[in-house]
Scaffold this motif. Structure first.
Motif, PDB file in Angstrom:
ATOM      1  N   LEU A 115      22.749  49.174 106.892  1.00 12.27           N
ATOM      2  CA  LEU A 115      23.013  47.936 107.621  1.00 12.27           C
ATOM      3  C   LEU A 115      21.705  47.284 108.056  1.00 12.27           C
ATOM      4  O   LEU A 115      21.580  46.050 108.043  1.00 12.27           O
ATOM      5  CB  LEU A 115      23.883  48.230 108.843  1.00 12.27           C
ATOM      6  CG  LEU A 115      24.350  47.031 109.671  1.00 12.27           C
ATOM      7  CD1 LEU A 115      25.147  46.073 108.801  1.00 12.27           C
ATOM      8  CD2 LEU A 115      25.173  47.488 110.857  1.00 12.27           C
ATOM      9  N   SER A 283      32.360  43.073 105.182  1.00 11.07           N
ATOM     10  CA  SER A 283      31.572  44.308 105.197  1.00 11.07           C
ATOM     11  C   SER A 283      31.434  44.906 103.803  1.00 11.07           C
ATOM     12  O   SER A 283      30.342  45.327 103.401  1.00 11.07           O
ATOM     13  CB  SER A 283      32.221  45.333 106.146  1.00 11.07           C
ATOM     14  OG  SER A 283      32.233  44.859 107.470  1.00 11.07           O
ATOM     15  N   TRP A 349      30.544  50.573 107.491  1.00 10.61           N
ATOM     16  CA  TRP A 349      29.950  49.943 108.668  1.00 10.61           C
ATOM     17  C   TRP A 349      31.022  49.513 109.661  1.00 10.61           C
ATOM     18  O   TRP A 349      30.715  49.123 110.773  1.00 10.61           O
ATOM     19  CB  TRP A 349      29.164  48.697 108.270  1.00 10.61           C
ATOM     20  CG  TRP A 349      28.035  48.978 107.343  1.00 10.61           C
ATOM     21  CD1 TRP A 349      27.370  50.161 107.213  1.00 10.61           C
ATOM     22  CD2 TRP A 349      27.420  48.070 106.428  1.00 10.61           C
ATOM     23  NE1 TRP A 349      26.384  50.043 106.265  1.00 10.61           N
ATOM     24  CE2 TRP A 349      26.393  48.774 105.769  1.00 10.61           C
ATOM     25  CE3 TRP A 349      27.643  46.742 106.100  1.00 10.61           C
ATOM     26  CZ2 TRP A 349      25.586  48.183 104.802  1.00 10.61           C
ATOM     27  CZ3 TRP A 349      26.841  46.160 105.140  1.00 10.61           C
ATOM     28  CH2 TRP A 349      25.826  46.869 104.501  1.00 10.61           C
TER      29      TRP A 349
END
Length: 399
Positions: A115, A283, A349
């Motif tokens: 991320l 995501s 995530w």
């Protein structure tokens, strides 16, 4: 091209922030969200094929507004604490980010590296227009100050969210606007949401005209069919822009219309609402982009080493640092990029796609553990295969 143009992430964010300001928009069905994204893609393409100076002026105005929005996020955190409220989450609790857990590897922390890589993706995008750069020092200044500005902006915004927004809500896409609403008032939060919606729309435009240059050059070099090197009266590679738009539109229809329609139990299992679907799709697509981009960066680092050996004289004439610096940067950068790929594939995530064993719900349908890996890896692999097929088609056409 298959990376940024087709990921859908920025368009999803545009709708998410508009939904924060206009709640009814945030409750539309998932297929309707896909339709809105297609409309945004078309509008972005229209703006991208206009005269470059006009488009760049719009980008500059929105960028300044975006900078002010980031400052408001930081100010919101300060205002929240100044009003006597405790921090919603302790931003200085570094133990929470430990890469290991009591019972094994902490995937949430490990995948956070992926991320973090995503946060810096695209910092080199303006360099795709390197032929249009007038001053050579502009490249080094941009890489230094641009990267620094991105990191500071993420840290400032993250601090504001952690201080103001409860931990259970901090993972929401619109948490940055909510933080401003909590600290400075609802009107300020909605204003920031509008600015962010405009910003992510403009990002789509920037990616359109920036990556179109790569497709355009590939057409000139006969790496892709010659038709993609066409430019319009404004000297913009319009065919390349529309190719990206069509590909992104097809990808959007598959992700937001075909996939939800094909999912089972949609009518009976409503655990995943439209807002959750936005987060899931965003995501997964952004993770796939991270994998593709990291792999491409590995190739770029390898290219640096090839240049050092094969074009030694030209390098010596224009070098900015010792060859040892380039070797160290290339090796470390390539390894870090590969770690970014592994970390991104290792875990989700978003809590909406769990890393725990058992079943999770996506689009109202139960799926087995490990779907994150297959979704992200599958999209990345499909994108690479499409790129390879287009390359072969271009080579055959130029033969």
């Amino acid at each position: 091209m298959a990376g940024r143009a087709g990921d859908g992430g920025d368009r999803t964010l545009t709708i998410s922030f508009l939904g924060y300001v206009f709640p009814a928009l945030g409750q539309v069905s998932v297929p309707a969200q896909g339709g809105l994204i297609v409309v945004i893609l078309l509008l972005a393409a229209v703006l991208a094929v206009l005269r470059f100076r006009l488009t760049q002026n719009v980008v500059n105005v929105v960028f300044l507004a975006y900078g002010l929005a980031i400052l408001l996020m930081f100010a919101a955190g300060i205002a929240h604490l100044a009003q006597g409220h405790p921090a919603a989450t302790d931003p200085w609790d570094f133990a929470a980010w430990s890469p290991s857990a009591e019972h094994g590897l902490n995937f949430a922390s490990w995948s956070f590296f992926g991320l973090a890589v995503l946060a810096l993706l695209g910092v080199e995008v303006p360099l795709n227009m390197g032929v249009e750069i007038r001053q050579e020092r502009a490249v080094t200044r941009y890489l230094l100050w641009g990267s620094l500005a991105v990191m500071v902006a993420y840290l400032v915004a993250t601090w504001g969210v952690m201080v103001s927004v409860p931990a259970g809500e901090a993972a929401d896409i619109t948490a940055v606007a909510r933080a401003v609403g909590i600290g400075l008032g609802d009107w300020a939060g909605k204003l920031v949401a509008l600015v962010l919606a405009a910003m992510f729309f403009i990002i789509t435009v920037v990616y359109d005209y920036s990556f179109a240059r790569l497709i355009f050059v590939s057409g000139l070099d006969r790496r892709l069919p010659k038709a993609v090197s066409h430019v319009n009266a404004q000297k913009v590679p319009d065919v390349a822009v529309w190719i990206q738009t069509v590909l992104a539109g097809v990808f959007t229809v598959v992700a937001f219309v075909v996939a939800p329609f094909a999912a089972t139990n949609t009518a009976t299992n409503a655990a995943t609402g439209p807002a959750d679907a936005q987060t899931e799709v965003y995501s997964v697509l952004q993770a796939a982009v991270t994998v593709i981009w990291c792999l491409s960066i590995v190739v770029l680092f390898v290219d640096v080493l090839i240049i050092l050996r094969r074009y030694r004289d030209q390098f010596e004439a224009r070098r900015l640092a010792s060859p040892a610096v380039f070797w160290v940067a290339s090796v470390v950068g390539a390894l870090a990029s590969l770690v970014g790929v592994v970390a991104t594939l290792s875990g989700s995530w978003t809590p909406l796609i769990s890393n725990d064993a058992g079943k999770v719900t996506v689009f109202g349908a139960e799926i087995a553990y490990g779907m994150w890996f297959w979704l992200v890896g599958g999209i990345a692999l499909a994108s690479l295969l499409v790129g390879a097929l287009l390359y072969l088609a271009g080579r055959r056409a130029s033969a």
